[in-house]
Motif scaffolding. Structure first.
Motif, short mmCIF file in Angstrom:
data_model
loop_
_atom_site.label_atom_id
_atom_site.label_comp_id
_atom_site.label_asym_id
_atom_site.label_seq_id
_atom_site.Cartn_x
_atom_site.Cartn_y
_atom_site.Cartn_z
N LEU A 188 -8.43 -9.81 -23.06
CA LEU A 188 -7.20 -9.51 -23.79
C LEU A 188 -6.95 -10.67 -24.76
CD1 LEU A 188 -4.55 -7.72 -23.99
CD2 LEU A 188 -3.54 -9.39 -22.41
N ILE A 189 -6.70 -10.36 -26.03
CA ILE A 189 -6.45 -11.42 -27.02
C ILE A 189 -5.02 -11.31 -27.54
CG2 ILE A 189 -7.17 -12.45 -29.21
CD1 ILE A 189 -9.96 -11.37 -28.75
N GLY B 65 -5.30 -16.75 -25.72
CA GLY B 65 -4.18 -16.93 -26.64
C GLY B 65 -4.69 -17.62 -27.89
N VAL B 66 -4.24 -17.12 -29.05
CA VAL B 66 -4.57 -17.76 -30.32
C VAL B 66 -3.28 -18.41 -30.85
CG1 VAL B 66 -5.41 -17.41 -32.67
CG2 VAL B 66 -6.35 -16.04 -30.80
N GLU C 8 -1.19 -14.03 -14.44
CA GLU C 8 -2.08 -13.37 -13.47
C GLU C 8 -3.53 -13.30 -13.96
OE1 GLU C 8 0.08 -9.74 -13.17
OE2 GLU C 8 -1.17 -8.69 -14.60
N LEU C 9 -3.80 -13.72 -15.19
CA LEU C 9 -5.19 -13.68 -15.70
C LEU C 9 -5.69 -15.09 -15.99
CD1 LEU C 9 -4.94 -10.77 -18.31
CD2 LEU C 9 -6.16 -10.72 -16.12
N PRO C 10 -7.00 -15.35 -15.75
CA PRO C 10 -7.58 -16.62 -16.18
C PRO C 10 -7.42 -16.74 -17.70
CG PRO C 10 -9.18 -15.30 -14.94
CD PRO C 10 -7.99 -14.43 -15.16
N ALA C 11 -6.87 -17.85 -18.16
CA ALA C 11 -6.49 -17.95 -19.57
C ALA C 11 -7.32 -18.98 -20.32
CB ALA C 11 -5.01 -18.29 -19.68
#
Lengths: 224, 87
Positions: A32-33, A103-104, A114-117
């Protein structure tokens, strides 16, 4: 690449359909971006989508959702809230079955816990606002109106503000301003990508070397 | 230090305007900036000033920003050098 939509929760309990770009071949790694925000979002969009093409070629699915109130969204930006955007990014991650989130820039402020970022060139909300306030002061001065960042910031906290064409509500501004990126993410500084950040450019631009470098780093971190 | 400021300023302009390496070397004191380059609008100037603050370790107040300092390369360089001297 395929345009798609996803159900985004609304504060009143309903949902809106928000747009997303997707490279989805039902693969194991699904990223997811969360795009850069406001003006930086425009300047970095082509770069972001080019990175998605590289990821597709490297065997990683990716999804670029609109935050409600941004890009093609039918929701008014003025009505958005910080909890609303956090709920939206969680919902997008679940809808697309994301295994990781990137994340940009300002998008790093909303990566779901909840997600590895991974965070590419994260930025504090206060820095984004500082620049937008300065742009407003400059354009007002060109139009013969004297404004100061201090007075505009007070006005924003009291009644919301239009900065560079972005209509930010009072609650949004007040809750956005103190946000800083969470420290748990894998940090990808611009120095690792090489060259100068494309968000600095006056006009949207692209850079094949930077695109390759970021896609390679992401591939190693996600699938390596 | 003057040379250093000159180099840093050319580098920031290269990054903001997306110039090719070396292209900013051709800037002289009279090279027109704000009002001469269509891509240098208020948002781009805001970014330019913020980047200058970070790289030169200076703080630029709103009331210090005027048309003259932004109009030419020489004006912007003189401003940056003065800010660094007082920092």
């Amino acid at each position: 690449m395929r345009p798609t939509s996803w159900p985004c929760p609304l504060p009143d309990g309903g949902t809106s359909r928000e747009y997303a770009l997707a490279f989805d071949r039902q693969r194991r790694h699904r990223l997811l971006i969360l795009p850069a925000l406001f003006d930086e979002g425009n300047r970095l969009r082509r770069f972001t989508v080019e990175v998605m093409r590289r990821l597709d070629a490297a065997g990683i699915d990716s999804f670029l959702p609109d935050l409600p109130g941004c890009n093609e969204s039918l929701q008014p930006l003025q009505a958005q809230t910080i909890p609303g955007w956090l709920a939206a990014t969680i919902a997008a991650g679940r809808h697309f079955g994301a295994t990781h989130v990137l994340g940009v820039r300002g998008g790093c402020l909303f990566t779901p816990a909840e997600l590895p970022a991974l965070h590419y060139a994260p930025v504090k909300a206060a820095s984004i606002l500082r620049q937008m306030l300065r742009a407003r002061v400059l354009s007002s001065r060109e139009a013969g109106r004297e404004e100061t960042r201090e007075v505009l910031a007070e006005q924003a906290q009291a009644s919301g503000i239009n900065l560079a064409g972005y209509e930010l509500g009072r609650d949004f501004y007040s809750h956005f301003e103190p946000l800083v990126p969470e420290s748990g993410a894998i940090l990808i500084e611009q120095g690792k990508v090489g060259g100068s950040g494309l968000w600095l450019r006056a006009e949207p631009d692209e850079d094949a070397a930077q695109t390759d470098a970021l896609a390679t780093i992401l591939t190693v971190e996600i699938a390596g | 230090m003057s040379n250093d400021t000159d180099q840093l300023l050319r580098r920031v302009l290269t990054d903001v305007l997306g110039l090719k390496p070396g292209q900013a070397d051709g800037f002289n004191a009279d090279t027109g900036l704000f009002g001469h380059l269509p891509e240098l609008d208020s948002m781009a100037v805001a970014g330019l000033l913020t980047e200058l603050e970070d790289r030169l370790d200076i703080v630029i107040e709103d009331d210090e920003i005027d048309g003259e300092m932004l109009e030419t390369y020489g004006g912007l360089l003189a401003f940056a050098e003065a800010k660094r001297a007082e920092a």
